[in-house]
Design a protein around this motif. Structure first.
Motif, short mmCIF file in Angstrom:
data_model
loop_
_atom_site.label_atom_id
_atom_site.label_comp_id
_atom_site.label_asym_id
_atom_site.label_seq_id
_atom_site.Cartn_x
_atom_site.Cartn_y
_atom_site.Cartn_z
N LEU A 13 44.40 29.01 42.27
CA LEU A 13 43.38 28.21 42.91
C LEU A 13 42.75 27.23 41.93
CD1 LEU A 13 41.46 30.84 45.04
CD2 LEU A 13 42.98 29.05 45.85
N PHE A 14 42.35 26.08 42.46
CA PHE A 14 41.57 25.16 41.65
C PHE A 14 40.26 25.85 41.25
CE2 PHE A 14 43.73 21.98 44.50
CZ PHE A 14 44.63 21.57 43.53
N THR A 15 39.86 25.68 40.03
CA THR A 15 38.64 26.35 39.57
C THR A 15 37.45 25.41 39.48
OG1 THR A 15 39.31 25.95 37.28
CG2 THR A 15 39.96 28.06 38.27
N SER A 16 37.71 24.11 39.57
CA SER A 16 36.59 23.17 39.50
C SER A 16 36.97 21.88 40.16
CB SER A 16 36.19 22.91 38.05
OG SER A 16 37.25 22.27 37.37
N TYR A 17 35.98 21.10 40.49
CA TYR A 17 36.18 19.79 41.09
C TYR A 17 35.80 18.71 40.10
CZ TYR A 17 36.47 22.07 45.63
OH TYR A 17 36.84 22.85 46.68
N THR A 18 36.43 17.57 40.25
CA THR A 18 36.02 16.41 39.48
C THR A 18 34.71 15.88 40.06
OG1 THR A 18 38.31 15.82 39.06
CG2 THR A 18 36.66 14.09 38.75
N ALA A 19 33.70 15.79 39.23
CA ALA A 19 32.40 15.32 39.73
C ALA A 19 32.52 13.85 40.12
CB ALA A 19 31.35 15.49 38.64
N GLN A 20 32.03 13.54 41.31
CA GLN A 20 32.06 12.16 41.79
C GLN A 20 30.71 11.82 42.39
OE1 GLN A 20 35.28 11.61 44.52
NE2 GLN A 20 36.83 11.63 42.91
N ALA A 21 30.10 10.83 41.85
CA ALA A 21 28.79 10.42 42.36
C ALA A 21 28.96 9.64 43.65
CB ALA A 21 28.08 9.56 41.32
N LEU A 22 28.15 9.97 44.64
CA LEU A 22 28.19 9.27 45.92
C LEU A 22 27.09 8.22 45.99
CD1 LEU A 22 28.68 12.24 48.40
CD2 LEU A 22 30.35 10.47 47.85
N PRO A 23 27.37 7.08 46.57
CA PRO A 23 26.30 6.10 46.78
C PRO A 23 25.24 6.68 47.71
CG PRO A 23 28.48 5.14 47.18
CD PRO A 23 28.67 6.62 47.07
N ALA A 24 24.04 6.18 47.62
CA ALA A 24 22.98 6.62 48.53
C ALA A 24 23.36 6.26 49.96
CB ALA A 24 21.67 5.93 48.14
N HIS A 25 22.83 7.04 50.91
CA HIS A 25 23.20 6.84 52.31
C HIS A 25 22.91 5.43 52.80
CE1 HIS A 25 23.51 11.33 53.60
NE2 HIS A 25 24.23 11.05 52.54
N ASN A 26 21.74 4.92 52.48
CA ASN A 26 21.41 3.56 52.92
C ASN A 26 22.36 2.53 52.32
OD1 ASN A 26 19.32 4.45 54.52
ND2 ASN A 26 17.75 4.11 52.95
N ASP A 27 22.79 2.81 51.09
CA ASP A 27 23.74 1.90 50.44
C ASP A 27 25.09 1.93 51.17
OD1 ASP A 27 21.86 1.18 48.60
OD2 ASP A 27 22.54 2.58 47.06
N LEU A 28 25.49 3.11 51.61
CA LEU A 28 26.74 3.21 52.36
C LEU A 28 26.68 2.40 53.64
CD1 LEU A 28 27.70 7.01 52.07
CD2 LEU A 28 28.98 5.07 51.16
N LEU A 29 25.59 2.51 54.35
CA LEU A 29 25.46 1.82 55.64
C LEU A 29 25.33 0.31 55.47
CD1 LEU A 29 23.11 4.30 57.54
CD2 LEU A 29 25.53 3.86 57.97
N ALA A 30 24.92 -0.11 54.30
CA ALA A 30 24.77 -1.55 54.05
C ALA A 30 26.09 -2.23 53.69
CB ALA A 30 23.75 -1.78 52.94
N GLN A 31 27.14 -1.44 53.47
CA GLN A 31 28.42 -2.00 53.05
C GLN A 31 29.13 -2.67 54.23
OE1 GLN A 31 29.45 -1.81 49.79
NE2 GLN A 31 27.50 -0.78 49.36
N SER A 32 30.10 -3.52 53.92
CA SER A 32 30.93 -4.14 54.94
C SER A 32 31.82 -3.09 55.60
CB SER A 32 31.80 -5.23 54.32
OG SER A 32 32.76 -4.65 53.45
N LEU A 47 39.43 14.72 48.58
CA LEU A 47 39.41 16.05 49.20
C LEU A 47 40.80 16.68 49.15
CD1 LEU A 47 38.15 18.31 50.98
CD2 LEU A 47 38.71 16.88 52.97
N ASP A 48 41.81 15.93 49.54
CA ASP A 48 43.17 16.47 49.58
C ASP A 48 43.71 16.79 48.19
OD1 ASP A 48 43.15 16.23 52.32
OD2 ASP A 48 44.26 14.34 52.37
N ASN A 49 43.21 16.08 47.18
CA ASN A 49 43.64 16.34 45.80
C ASN A 49 42.84 17.45 45.13
OD1 ASN A 49 45.63 14.36 45.87
ND2 ASN A 49 44.23 12.76 45.14
N GLY A 50 41.81 17.96 45.83
CA GLY A 50 40.98 19.00 45.24
C GLY A 50 39.91 18.46 44.32
N ASP A 51 39.65 17.15 44.38
CA ASP A 51 38.67 16.51 43.50
C ASP A 51 37.30 16.33 44.16
OD1 ASP A 51 40.59 16.26 41.52
OD2 ASP A 51 41.25 14.31 42.23
#
Length: 333
Positions: A13-32, A47-51
């Protein structure tokens, strides 16, 4: 030989994930729209890569379900359907249904159930896919009933129902068909044999999503001798395996008719049949796939190894993600 030895795949099993910072929700909705789609696609790849955890991926979908862009909303809907096929079992069906209904209610309110004359194609297609997701994975009985009511009219070939909505109505009718509705699969085959409406024929072929054993057996028995192209036969097979997670009975019935199915298929289609018989990220189905094809002709072996390798990776990620998914969905109970 065990399937794991056959694929030569490491099952730690994968033992850890690659940390990935997510944009803020409002920033996501403001995108094209294009940027939002890329964000969803990249999130699913991670997700499919286990990251990335499935929780983080679902949070992206939660946010972008509120998008103003129909193209991005459509990708959210397709992700809802895709995750439903891979990750759901009897324990989380209803929690996931609450999640689906909560996410898609704003878009349901926006576009409504019924088609509107002159509406842009993107909204026609969005409505069809949205209703499919709400019926199948939202377990929305009202929408199931509505789509089932459209199917007989659409099958006449003389209705104003769009092919997009008609196809999903036929799919939902097949999925929810019971033993008391066995005439439905007969009707589907009758239409493919008699209609001159090519859009309708395509819809019917793409809607062979039956789950009741009698209908499935009818499809196995009649598809090889029906007036169908090789591509249509292969598509029907693929959908049967994709829709039905308990596949042992499919292999039992197919064993008797396999020669009939293969005889008229071009070599190109024959060579990829193990990838057509998708295990749907299920361990027992992968084992059944291996047992079925391992001692058959060499033409199948490359495709078999590819399918088993892909399934092994999917199972690794799924095994780790399922508890996280169940925890996430508790907030929607």
């Amino acid at each position: 030989m065990p399937i794991l030895m056959a694929v030569g795949f490491c099952w730690s099993l994968f033992t850890s994930y690659t940390a990935q910072a997510l944009p803020a929700h409002n920033d996501l909705l403001a995108q094209s729209a294009e940027r939002q789609i890329h964000i969803i696609v990249d999130s699913r790849k991670a997700l499919d890569n286990g990251d990335k955890t499935i929780n983080d991926h679902l949070k992206v979908l939660e946010t972008l379900a509120a998008t103003k862009h129909s193209a991005a909303a459509l990708v959210v809907i397709d992700e809802i359907i895709s995750i439903g096929y891979v990750y759901l079992d009897k324990r989380n069906l209803y929690s996931y249904a609450y999640f689906v209904n909560a996410l898609l209610k704003p878009w349901l309110d926006e576009v409504g159930l019924k088609e509107v004359e002159g509406q842009p194609y993107d909204m026609v297609y969005l409505r069809a896919r949205m209703l499919r997701a709400l019926a199948q994975f939202g377990r929305n009985k009202q929408i199931v009933t509505y789509l089932q009511s459209l199917a007989p009219e659409y099958l006449t070939g003389d209705s104003d129902i769009s092919p997009e909505l008609g196809t999903e109505a036929l799919r939902i009718s097949a999925i929810f068909a019971s033993r008391n509705q066995q005439e439905l699969v007969h009707r589907y085959f009758q239409v493919t044999a008699s209609t001159e409406n090519q859009e309708l024929r395509k819809s019917v072929v793409q809607a062979m999503y039956f789950q009741d054993p009698t209908s499935i057996h009818y499809i196995f028995e009649h598809t090889p001798k029906a007036n169908l192209t090789s591509g249509e036969r292969v598509y029907i097979l693929q959908r049967l395996f994709w829709q039905n997670k308990e596949q042992k009975i499919l292999y039992q019935w197919l064993e008797d008719d396999f020669g009939k199915w293969v005889a008229n298929l071009p070599l190109l289609y024959q060579s990829v049949l193990p990838e057509v018989f998708t295990p749907s990220c299920q361990w027992d189905n992968a084992q059944a796939l291996y047992d079925f094809f391992n001692d058959k002709r060499s033409i199948f072996q490359s495709s078999l190894q590819k399918q088993l390798s892909d399934t092994a990776q999917c199972l690794q990620v799924k095994q780790l993600q399922k508890p996280l998914l169940n925890d996430f969905l508790t907030t929607y109970n």
